[in-house]
Scaffold this active site. Structure first.
Site, PDB file in Angstrom:
ATOM      1  CG  HIS A   1      16.881  11.399  -9.752  1.00  0.00           C
ATOM      2  ND1 HIS A   1      16.384  12.048  -9.873  1.00  0.00           N
ATOM      3  CD2 HIS A   1      16.408  11.797  -8.216  1.00  0.00           C
ATOM      4  CE1 HIS A   1      15.315  13.078  -9.066  1.00  0.00           C
ATOM      5  NE2 HIS A   1      15.405  12.647  -8.108  1.00  0.00           N
TER       6      HIS A   1
ATOM      7  N   GLY B   1      18.697   9.016  -4.448  1.00  0.00           N
ATOM      8  CA  GLY B   1      18.546   9.203  -2.819  1.00  0.00           C
ATOM      9  C   GLY B   1      17.490   8.488  -2.220  1.00  0.00           C
TER      10      GLY B   1
ATOM     11  CG  ASP C   1      20.902  10.529  -6.734  1.00  0.00           C
ATOM     12  OD1 ASP C   1      21.108   9.812  -7.523  1.00  0.00           O
ATOM     13  OD2 ASP C   1      20.146  10.860  -6.360  1.00  0.00           O
TER      14      ASP C   1
ATOM     15  CB  ILE D   1      21.393  14.773  -2.876  1.00  0.00           C
ATOM     16  CG1 ILE D   1      21.186  15.604  -2.183  1.00  0.00           C
ATOM     17  CG2 ILE D   1      22.554  13.538  -3.076  1.00  0.00           C
ATOM     18  CD1 ILE D   1      20.343  16.433  -1.495  1.00  0.00           C
TER      19      ILE D   1
ATOM     20  NE  ARG E   1      13.910  17.854  -8.589  1.00  0.00           N
ATOM     21  CZ  ARG E   1      13.239  16.853  -7.769  1.00  0.00           C
ATOM     22  NH1 ARG E   1      14.747  16.113  -7.638  1.00  0.00           N
ATOM     23  NH2 ARG E   1      12.371  16.702  -7.585  1.00  0.00           N
TER      24      ARG E   1
ATOM     25  CD  GLU F   1      17.097  13.695 -13.373  1.00  0.00           C
ATOM     26  OE1 GLU F   1      18.631  13.544 -12.547  1.00  0.00           O
ATOM     27  OE2 GLU F   1      16.227  12.884 -12.417  1.00  0.00           O
TER      28      GLU F   1
ATOM     29  N   GLY G   1      16.912  23.509   4.701  1.00  0.00           N
ATOM     30  CA  GLY G   1      15.647  22.360   5.410  1.00  0.00           C
ATOM     31  C   GLY G   1      15.634  21.430   5.614  1.00  0.00           C
ATOM     32  NE  ARG G   2      10.920  17.847   5.360  1.00  0.00           N
ATOM     33  CZ  ARG G   2      10.071  18.791   5.085  1.00  0.00           C
ATOM     34  NH1 ARG G   2       8.827  18.611   6.623  1.00  0.00           N
ATOM     35  NH2 ARG G   2       9.294  19.466   4.412  1.00  0.00           N
ATOM     36  CB  ILE G   3      16.896  17.030   2.679  1.00  0.00           C
ATOM     37  CG1 ILE G   3      15.694  15.771   3.142  1.00  0.00           C
ATOM     38  CG2 ILE G   3      18.369  15.989   1.405  1.00  0.00           C
ATOM     39  CD1 ILE G   3      15.704  15.658   0.671  1.00  0.00           C
TER      40      ILE G   3
HETATM   41  C1  8YV Z   1      12.415  10.757  -6.717  1.00  0.00           C
HETATM   42  C2  8YV Z   1      12.796  13.019  -5.454  1.00  0.00           C
HETATM   43  O1  8YV Z   1      13.162   9.916  -7.323  1.00  0.00           O
HETATM   44  O2  8YV Z   1      11.429  13.324  -4.519  1.00  0.00           O
HETATM   45  C3  8YV Z   1      11.650  13.654  -5.027  1.00  0.00           C
HETATM   46  O3  8YV Z   1      11.805  15.243  -4.709  1.00  0.00           O
HETATM   47  O4  8YV Z   1      13.273  13.335  -6.905  1.00  0.00           O
HETATM   48  C4  8YV Z   1      13.057  11.280  -5.617  1.00  0.00           C
HETATM   49  O5  8YV Z   1      12.780  11.240  -3.961  1.00  0.00           O
HETATM   50  C5  8YV Z   1      11.672  11.293  -8.221  1.00  0.00           C
HETATM   51  O6  8YV Z   1      10.482  12.087  -7.608  1.00  0.00           O
HETATM   52  C6  8YV Z   1      11.127  10.180  -8.321  1.00  0.00           C
HETATM   53  O7  8YV Z   1       9.853   9.039  -7.786  1.00  0.00           O
END
Ligand code: 8YV
Length: 316
Positions: free
Chosen positions: A282, A284, A259, A233, A235, A264, A156-158
Site C-alpha cells: 500500500h 501508492g 498494492d 491500487i 482498495r 492488510e 476519476g482523477r486517478i
Molecule cells: C494512503 C490511500 O496510503 O489516500 C488514500 O486513500 O489509500 C493512501 O494514500 C493511506 O490513506 C494511508 O495514509
C-alpha cells in the site's frame, strides 16, 4: 488555548508533524500501543475537537459517539472508505480529504505494477540473484504491453491519470463506472464484467463502498482470463480475495499486481506463495513529496476550520 485534537495517523513529513504540534494540543494516538489506545482516547475524549486520521483507519460511529465536542475530521488520505459519514453528518461534523495531490504518484505506481507483471520483473530479478543467469538456465520471454487493452474500473482523477500513462505506451483504454464520464476519448463498457472480457489488464481505481465490495468476483476474473492481469491500487475490498487466489492458482487468471489487500497488512500466505503476482505494501502515495503535500492539506483544512474559514477540500 490551542484546540485539542486526536492524531491517529502520523505523517512522514517532519514539517507537517511540527505544524500540528505548534498549532494544536495533539494527542498522538499512533504513539500508544494498540491495546492501550482505547483507554488513552477515553482519557482525553471530553476535550477533543478534531481528528486526524486516514480512510483505511476510519472513524466509526462508536468513536464519534465518544467525542461529545468533535467538530471536524481531517483525513490524510483521498479515500474515506471506513469513515461513518452518516454518523458524522447527523451531527453536522464536516470531513475533509486530500484529493488531487496524490493522483500522479498513485498513477505512477499503477503503471509500475502493470509493467512489472507484464515483464515479470520479480521473476527476472530472482533469475539474476539466484545465479540462474550465470547457470544459463532457460528464460521464457514475457509479453509486450503495446497494442493490448487496459480496462480501468473507476474513471476519476486517478483512473484518468493511469489511462494517460498507458496510452503513451500504445495501450488501448476502455473504462467502466456506473456514470459515464463526459468528454473522454476512452470507450465505456456496459458493465465491469464486459470490461473484463474486453481487457488484457483490468486496473482498479474505484472507491471502496457497499456497491463496489467484491465487485471483482470469480466471474469477472474468469472473464479477464488466463492471459489477463489484475492490477489493484485502490482498495482490497473491491476484490474477492479467495476467488482471486483460486483463479491465480489454477491459471484461470494470468497474473495480479497488487498494492492493496482485503485485510492488510495481513496478506494470505497462499497469495504470497504464488509466482504470478507482484505485491507492494500500500505505497501508492508513499513518496516524500506526496506525503508532505497530503499532510500539509490535512493541516491546512484543520487551520481553516479553527479560523472559521471555508474548508479547502471538504467531502460533499
Ligand atoms: C494512503 C490511500 O496510503 O489516500 C488514500 O486513500 O489509500 C493512501 O494514500 C493511506 O490513506 C494511508 O495514509
Amino acid at each position: 488555548m490551542k484546540p485539542e485534537i486526536l492524531v491517529f495517523a502520523a505523517s512522514p513529513s517532519a514539517a507537517v508533524m511540527r505544524q500540528l504540534d505548534e498549532q494544536f494540543h495533539c494527542h498522538h494516538v499512533w504513539r500508544v500501543p494498540p491495546a492501550e489506545q482505547d483507554a488513552y482516547v477515553d482519557s482525553v475524549a471530553a476535550r477533543v475537537r478534531a481528528i486526524v486520521t486516514t480512510g483505511p483507519q476510519g472513524v466509526s460511529a462508536a468513536l464519534a459517539a465518544r467525542l461529545p465536542r468533535l467538530e471536524m475530521v481531517s483525513l490524510n488520505s483521498v479515500g474515506y472508505d471506513k469513515v461513518d459519514l452518516d454518523a458524522l453528518r447527523a451531527r453536522g461534523i464536516p470531513v475533509t480529504n486530500t484529493p488531487g495531490v496524490l493522483t500522479e504518484d498513485v498513477a505512477d505506481l499503477a503503471l509500475l505494477l502493470l509493467l512489472s507483471a507484464a515483464r515479470r520483473l520479480p521473476a527476472m530479478d530472482r533469475y539474476v540473484r539466484n545465479g540462474d543467469w550465470s547457470a544459463r538456465l532457460p528464460l521464457a520471454p514475457s509479453r509486450s504491453v503495446r497494442g493490448k487493452v487496459a480496462g480501468i474500473f473507476g474513471y476519476g482523477r486517478i483512473g484518468q491519470a493511469i489511462a494517460a500513462r498507458l496510452a503513451a505506451l500504445g495501450v488501448e483504454i476502455r473504462y467502466y463506472q456506473p456514470r459515464p464520464v463526459p468528454g473522454v476519448a476512452a470507450q465505456r463498457a456496459g458493465s465491469l464484467l464486459e470490461l473484463a472480457q474486453q481487457s488484457d489488464y483490468l486496473v482498479l481505481s474505484a472507491p471502496a463502498n457497499a456497491a463496489t465490495r467484491h465487485a471483482v468476483n470469480a466471474a469477472v476474473l474468469d472473464a479477464l482470463g488466463p492471459e489477463g492481469t489484475l492490477v489493484n491500487i485502490a482498495r482490497g475490498a473491491l476484490v474477492d480475495e479467495h476467488a482471486l487466489i483460486a483463479a491465480l492458482q489454477t491459471g484461470q487468471l494470468g497474473a495480479a499486481a497488487l498494492d492493496v489487500f482485503e485485510h492488510e497488512p495481513e496478506v494470505p500466505p497462499a497469495l504470497r506463495a504464488l509466482d504470478n503476482v507482484v505485491l507492494t505494501p500500500h505505497i501508492g502515495s508513499l513518496t516524500v513529496e506526496t506525503r508532505h503535500a497530503m499532510g500539509q492539506l490535512a493541516v491546512d483544512n484543520l487551520l481553516a476550520h479553527f479560523a472559521g474559514q471555508p474548508l479547502l477540500t471538504p467531502l460533499p
